[in-house]
Design an enzyme around this catalytic site. Structure first.
Site, PDB file in Angstrom:
ATOM      1  N   HIS A 264      18.324 -14.493  38.696  1.00 26.60           N
ATOM      2  CA  HIS A 264      17.370 -13.815  39.824  1.00 26.60           C
ATOM      3  C   HIS A 264      17.308 -14.264  41.229  1.00 26.60           C
ATOM      4  O   HIS A 264      17.266 -15.923  41.565  1.00 26.60           O
ATOM      5  CB  HIS A 264      16.015 -13.933  39.335  1.00 26.60           C
ATOM      6  CG  HIS A 264      15.304 -14.998  39.003  1.00 26.60           C
ATOM      7  ND1 HIS A 264      14.642 -15.774  39.783  1.00 26.60           N
ATOM      8  CD2 HIS A 264      15.386 -15.799  37.872  1.00 26.60           C
ATOM      9  CE1 HIS A 264      14.229 -16.856  39.399  1.00 26.60           C
ATOM     10  NE2 HIS A 264      14.634 -16.981  38.107  1.00 26.60           N
ATOM     11  N   ASP A 265      17.170 -13.628  42.293  1.00 30.48           N
ATOM     12  CA  ASP A 265      16.788 -13.950  43.572  1.00 30.48           C
ATOM     13  C   ASP A 265      17.988 -14.697  44.289  1.00 30.48           C
ATOM     14  O   ASP A 265      17.912 -15.474  45.072  1.00 30.48           O
ATOM     15  CB  ASP A 265      15.550 -14.682  43.803  1.00 30.48           C
ATOM     16  CG  ASP A 265      14.502 -13.794  43.236  1.00 30.48           C
ATOM     17  OD1 ASP A 265      14.002 -12.927  43.796  1.00 30.48           O
ATOM     18  OD2 ASP A 265      13.758 -14.077  42.167  1.00 30.48           O
TER      19      ASP A 265
ATOM     20  N   GLY B 239      18.008 -19.768  39.630  1.00 32.87           N
ATOM     21  CA  GLY B 239      17.321 -18.865  40.465  1.00 32.87           C
ATOM     22  C   GLY B 239      17.373 -19.226  41.864  1.00 32.87           C
ATOM     23  O   GLY B 239      17.382 -20.417  42.255  1.00 32.87           O
TER      24      GLY B 239
END
Length: 264
Positions: free
Chosen positions: A118-119, A136
């Site tokens: 994520h991200d 992440g």
């Protein structure tokens, strides 16, 4: 061409000439651009934004929920740029409320079994070899190459045109234009082969070599080395990119490596 044995939610936005092979599943909040090919047994979940002329190979899972205990179901995306290839069993998670998106740029090649959490924000023209793993909140510049089995710690940054050798554990930021290797990770010269392939002139490559000699080879204190580079090297886009990256590093950059050599 959409095979009847695939499942596509009626609200998904799929361009007319997208090919979806049998046994793939495409969820509701998905957009796929023209000319993209989706192989068999691919799962594309809510939040996926896939560009034009991409190829996604069997077993990939795109825009899965983040593996983050702080995730609270916020609406986020996983974005893949035009002409990018995602090979077998790659997993790409969508963002959290930190950045609200995970992004892979244009013309990238993400090879089999790689994971992008994520991200993460990935630039254009990157190549991640088999089983590369990004935690992440990682930022990767353009034309970065990760060899096989590279693992990158969360919140790290990798500068444009960097090369990370196979099996490396990336716990620190990797400045642009360099090769990073060894355990613990360290500077291993500049990425001269990649730079020549991308049209950098001999003069530009020499400039990069000379800057990194001061930063990483001559056993100087890093903050003093940065000041020396700023004082003694003519202001150029390359010089300023290197200085800005190193000075703005939150995790600290990779260490220098010196075996008594006077050059790189």
């Amino acid at each position: 061409m959409i095979q009847p044995l695939s499942y596509i939610h009626p609200d998904a936005k799929i361009a007319a000439n997208v090919v979806v092979e049998p046994f793939s599943t495409i969820h509701k909040d998905v957009v796929i651009g023209e000319g993209t090919w989706i192989g068999s047994n691919v799962t594309i979940m809510d939040g996926a934004r896939i560009g034009k002329n991409c190829k996604i190979f069997p077993g990939a899972v795109i825009s899965g929920e983040p593996q983050d205990l702080k995730f609270e179901g916020e609406v986020t995306t996983a974005e893949i740029g035009d002409n990018t290839t995602i090979r077998e069993c790659v997993t790409i998670n969508r963002g959290t409320k930190d950045r609200y998106k995970t992004v892979i740029g244009k013309n990238c090649l993400i090879q089999a079994y790689s994971h992008i959490a994520h991200d993460c924000i990935i630039g254009d023209h990157c190549i991640f070899s088999n089983s590369s793993t990004l935690a992440g909140h990682i930022t990767v510049g353009d034309y970065v190459v990760l060899a096989g089995l590279v693992a990158v710690h969360q919140f790290c940054k990798i500068g444009s045109h960097a090369f990370v050798t196979g099996g490396t554990l990336v716990r620190k930021d990797v400045p642009p234009y360099i090769k990073a290797a060894r355990e613990p990770i360290a500077y291993a010269g500049i990425n001269s082969v990649g730079l020549r392939r991308r049209g950098y002139t001999p003069e530009q490559i020499t400039e990069i070599q000379n800057i990194y000699r001061v930063l990483f080879v001559q056993n100087r204190n890093l903050s003093k080395a940065l000041d020396l580079v700023e004082a003694e090297f003519k202001a150029t886009e390359i010089r300023d990119e290197i200085l800005t990256f190193v000075r703005n590093s939150n995790r600290g950059v990779v260490k220098g490596f010196n075996q008594g050599k006077t050059g790189v």
